[in-house]
Design a protein around this motif. Structure first.
Motif, PDB file in Angstrom:
ATOM      1  N   TYR A  24       0.814  -1.217   0.000  1.00 20.64           N
ATOM      2  CA  TYR A  24       0.000   0.000   0.000  1.00 20.64           C
ATOM      3  C   TYR A  24       0.849   1.269   0.000  1.00 20.64           C
ATOM      4  O   TYR A  24       0.308   2.363   0.069  1.00 20.64           O
ATOM      5  N   ALA A 283      -0.501   3.842   4.616  1.00 22.14           N
ATOM      6  CA  ALA A 283      -0.456   2.400   4.335  1.00 22.14           C
ATOM      7  C   ALA A 283      -0.938   1.597   5.538  1.00 22.14           C
ATOM      8  O   ALA A 283      -1.652   0.591   5.382  1.00 22.14           O
ATOM      9  N   VAL A 286      -4.746   1.763   5.511  1.00 21.98           N
ATOM     10  CA  VAL A 286      -5.357   0.921   4.469  1.00 21.98           C
ATOM     11  C   VAL A 286      -5.250  -0.555   4.857  1.00 21.98           C
ATOM     12  O   VAL A 286      -6.203  -1.333   4.701  1.00 21.98           O
ATOM     13  N   TYR A 287      -4.090  -0.946   5.378  1.00 27.22           N
ATOM     14  CA  TYR A 287      -3.886  -2.332   5.811  1.00 27.22           C
ATOM     15  C   TYR A 287      -4.870  -2.695   6.924  1.00 27.22           C
ATOM     16  O   TYR A 287      -5.474  -3.780   6.913  1.00 27.22           O
ATOM     17  N   ASN A 290      -8.295  -3.294   5.507  1.00 24.27           N
ATOM     18  CA  ASN A 290      -8.421  -4.512   4.711  1.00 24.27           C
ATOM     19  C   ASN A 290      -8.439  -5.786   5.554  1.00 24.27           C
ATOM     20  O   ASN A 290      -8.991  -6.803   5.123  1.00 24.27           O
TER      21      ASN A 290
END
Length: 789
Positions: A24, A283, A286-287, A290
């Motif tokens: 990401y 990042a 986003v991780y 997810n």
């Protein structure tokens, strides 16, 4: 910054978490920072890292993330600038991109701040970015993203490129005559091409002397020669000179741009590093989204509580989620159970979640989870289920344990997998107990898995120690991977034997030899642990409700304040609009009154000055004051207009006292004035206090004002018969109270029906002394002059 030992990080597969997060990232420096990232051991650093991830998660939810493009590491370029080197166009383009992104990111965060988006840390980071407007503008004007130097880089470069285009066109036009004319038969192919930076045509070898000029190349077969005809030699020479001048000008521009940014290498490098840091925070967010991770709380006391936790490398839909506690009631947990039952994965889950939390990652657990702060996590795990490792031997286990036993502190977390295994069971159990005692004496936190039944007894006898197990379904003969804290692992031999068909008589006989005391103790400990779990859950839910209540209260306060502000703004706008309309009307009225005054002065109309003044005053009363909120005088005036039946009032128009009888309409009251009953507008009424007749002191007297405000004429033109008679009746009462002896009723000539009706009414009115038509110059029989008694 002090780092945790790499061996444990690798054992717990911490690097795989970083690999998943790396996908990401879009900047080289973000990837570099992630590569060197390791868990923090300072609370302030952990809180800051988690706050940054929380900020980035909020931005991801509200704006789709921080707008960062792909950015290369420009540090090597900046080092070359520091020693006086000149950068290439592509290198300058990379530096320019850093500066442009710096401006865009600062603007993005400034807009967030203007929208009152609440962030804890990232505003501070973003506003450390230093913009260089003049340098940024010059680079953007001179070099494109792909490294192309633009025509706008200098006027000379633009001129040279125009000359080159003109020369190239002349060469092509000249050579095109050979490809289209009679000479085309001498060519291998009717095209114009380039060899050694010279424009040439492909000529058949046998006709090489037809065109003259110079041969610059030939085909592999030798049948085609690439010849520069003598007609374009001078043009090609000119083109070469122009291109050389262009290249020299580009070199000069690159040198100038390099000198321009050389003084700012430190600022540009710092900006690139900050952009990489923002990229990493983005990042992480986003991780977290997810994998369904949540923000953990931090406890100073090393109290772990992972709600519905799962291993982050497992499929979220298939992973079994467990509630894991450590530190508050017990500092050592011994997990027993069958092989492949989930003991090792539980051990790695605890260690990896803790590492993630201390690195600023959200953790794969439910909201309300808490992490501790450990200076080290030591892991001795031989994962028999992993194809990446060979089976651990007793010696390798001991070597690893010996390597960290002298490094353990009261703030360490130690993870043992199958402690003491790989040797004689009796000796292995003894070693395991001794090692656990040593670690416990140092005050460390321990989670260990084992097969030894002796360690189940150890879990009962040692303080701050608890047994746990992974559940086994005796019906399906398969593990459920559920962690049961407070309950040691059972052999399940009797249940399994029964399921496999062993006679019940044998099962019952064997059951008589099994002590029930240990099972009763297991049940008691399990019940206590469950109660602790329930208390933790209730605490989390209570905190969540409190947080939601506080947020709701805050939102309501903001909404209420916004509503009040909006109401005030609307009121002010309405007043302003009303005043604008009144001003416009007032201007028109002023003009009309001026015209009427002029007519009266010229003798064209019987209009009195006091009527003009009254009309002007009524228009001015339409104005709305700009701000009436704190006007105490108006508040008292409002109280005076708070009218009720039987109130004593002053009828301001007549200067007479009266008593309110009843409300006759929305804004009218029926008032008793002496022997008269009249309907009066409430704006013409003022509540007064009438003193007791027996009271001593001055008595209040009300005198009629010098100007009653009642006109000496009444215009009835255009009114219906019944309406006109009603108005005449009220008008004569008002005129009599005002003390007028003569008034004029203007009814017009028309059909004469209104005039006849008024005449009949006046004959029957006892207040009328006599009446006659007005003089010819005052309206004649269109108006009636009435003399009152």
């Amino acid at each position: 910054m002090e780092k945790m030992n790499e061996k444990s990080l690798n054992t717990l597969e911490y690097f795989k978490i970083k690999q998943q997060a790396q996908q990401y990232l879009v900047t080289d420096l973000g990837k570099k920072e992630l590569k060197h990232l390791s868990p923090y051991i300072n609370k302030t650093e952990i809180e800051a890292a988690l706050d940054e991830t929380k900020d980035a998660a909020d931005i991801l939810r509200l704006q789709g993330g921080i707008p960062l493009p792909k950015i290369v590491d420009v540090k090597p370029f900046l080092k070359r600038l520091d020693i006086g080197a000149t950068l290439s166009a592509k290198e300058l383009a990379a530096v320019g991109k850093i500066l442009r992104v710096t401006n865009e990111v600062r603007r993005f965060f400034r807009d967030l701040q203007d929208d009152e988006v609440d962030l804890t840390k990232l505003y501070e980071t973003a506003f450390e970015l230093e913009t260089l407007p003049q340098v940024t503008k010059k680079l953007a004007l001179s070099v494109e993203n792909d490294g192309h130097v633009t025509d706008d880089a200098s006027s000379l470069l633009k001129s040279l490129r125009r000359q080159i285009i003109t020369t190239e066109q002349s060469i092509r036009d000249t050579l095109a005559e050979f490809t289209r004319g009679k000479s085309a038969k001498y060519l291998s192919e009717a095209v114009v091409t380039i060899r050694q930076d010279r424009y040439v045509i492909p000529v058949k070898a046998e006709y090489r002397n037809v065109f003259g000029g110079q041969v610059y190349d030939q085909s592999a077969s030798g049948q085609t020669l690439f010849i520069e005809p003598k007609q374009v030699v001078s043009l090609n020479n000119r083109l070469s000179q122009q291109e050389a001048a262009q290249n020299e000008e580009i070199r000069r521009i690159l040198r100038e741009l390099s000198e321009l940014i050389a003084p700012y290498t430190a600022e540009i490098e710092a900006n690139a590093k900050l952009l990489g840091h923002l990229d990493l925070a983005n990042a992480k967010a986003v991780y977290a989204k997810n994998i369904g991770a949540t923000e953990p709380a931090i406890t100073d006391e090393q109290f772990l509580y992972f709600r519905h936790a799962w291993h982050p490398l497992l499929d979220l839909k298939k992973a079994v989620k467990n509630d894991i506690m450590l530190g508050q009631d017990f500092k050592t947990m011994l997990i027993t159970g069958p092989n492949t039952g989930g003991k090792t994965i539980t051990l790695k889950t605890i260690g990896l979640i803790q590492l993630m939390g201390q690195s600023g990652f959200f953790i794969p657990a439910g909201e309300g989870s808490r992490i501790g702060i450990f200076d080290e996590i030591f892991a001795d795990i031989g994962d028999e289920q992993s194809i990446e490792q060979n089976l651990s031997t007793f010696s390798s286990h001991m070597t690893n344990i010996v390597s960290f036993l002298d490094k353990i502190t009261p703030h360490s977390l130690v993870l043992f997998d199958e402690l003491g295994s790989g040797t004689d069971p009796q000796e292995g159990a003894a070693l395991a107990i001794a090692i656990l005692d040593d670690v416990a004496a140092k005050g460390s936190y321990v989670v260990a898995t084992t097969h030894y039944p002796e360690l189940k007894v150890y879990g009962y006898e040692r303080p701050e120690t608890v047994n746990a197990s992974v559940e086994f379904d005796s019906m399906t003969l398969e593990p459920t991977y559920k962690l049961l804290i407070g309950v040691p692992g059972r052999s399940n031999a009797l249940d399994i034997s029964s399921r496999l068909g062993l006679p019940q008589t044998i099962i019952d006989s064997a059951s008589q030899f099994v002590s029930k005391d240990s099972q009763d103790l297991n049940n008691m400990i399990g019940d206590l642990v469950q109660k602790r779990h329930d208390v933790e859950e209730e605490k989390i839910h209570t905190q969540q409700y409190l947080k939601e209540s506080e947020q709701l209260h805050s939102d309501l306060e903001k909404a209420y304040a916004a509503l009040n502000e909006q109401r005030d703004q609307l009121l002010e706008k309405a007043k302003q609009k009303s005043n604008d309309m009144v001003n416009e009307t007032s201007k028109k009225a002023d003009q009309i009154i001026a015209d009427l005054r002029q007519m009266r002065l010229s003798g064209g109309s019987n209009i009195k000055e006091n009527e003009l003044i009254d009309a002007k005053g009524q228009i001015n009363q339409l104005h709305q004051p700009e701000n009436l909120k704190k006007n105490k005088v108006l508040k008292r005036a409002k109280q005076k207009h708070d009218l009720h039946p039987n109130d004593d009032v002053l009828v301001k128009t007549y200067g007479q006292k009266g008593v309110l009888l009843r409300k006759a309409g929305n804004h009218e009251w029926e008032v008793q004035i002496g022997i008269l009953k009249m309907k009066i507008n409430e704006n013409d009424l003022e509540k007064i206090s009438v003193p007791d007749e027996n009271a001593k002191g001055n008595r209040t007297s009300v005198k009629r004002t010098a100007s009653s405000g009642i006109s000496t004429s009444l215009d009835l033109r255009g009114q219906r018969y019944e309406e006109a008679l009603t108005n005449v009746d009220r008008y004569l009462d008002s005129a009599q109270l005002a003390g007028y002896s003569t008034v004029t009723l203007i009814h017009g000539k028309g059909t004469g029906s209104l005039r006849s009706g008024i005449t009949q009414y006046l004959k029957n009115n006892r207040a009328v002394k006599n009446f006659e038509y007005a003089s010819p110059n005052a309206g004649g029989n269109g108006a009636t002059v009435v003399h009152l008694k």
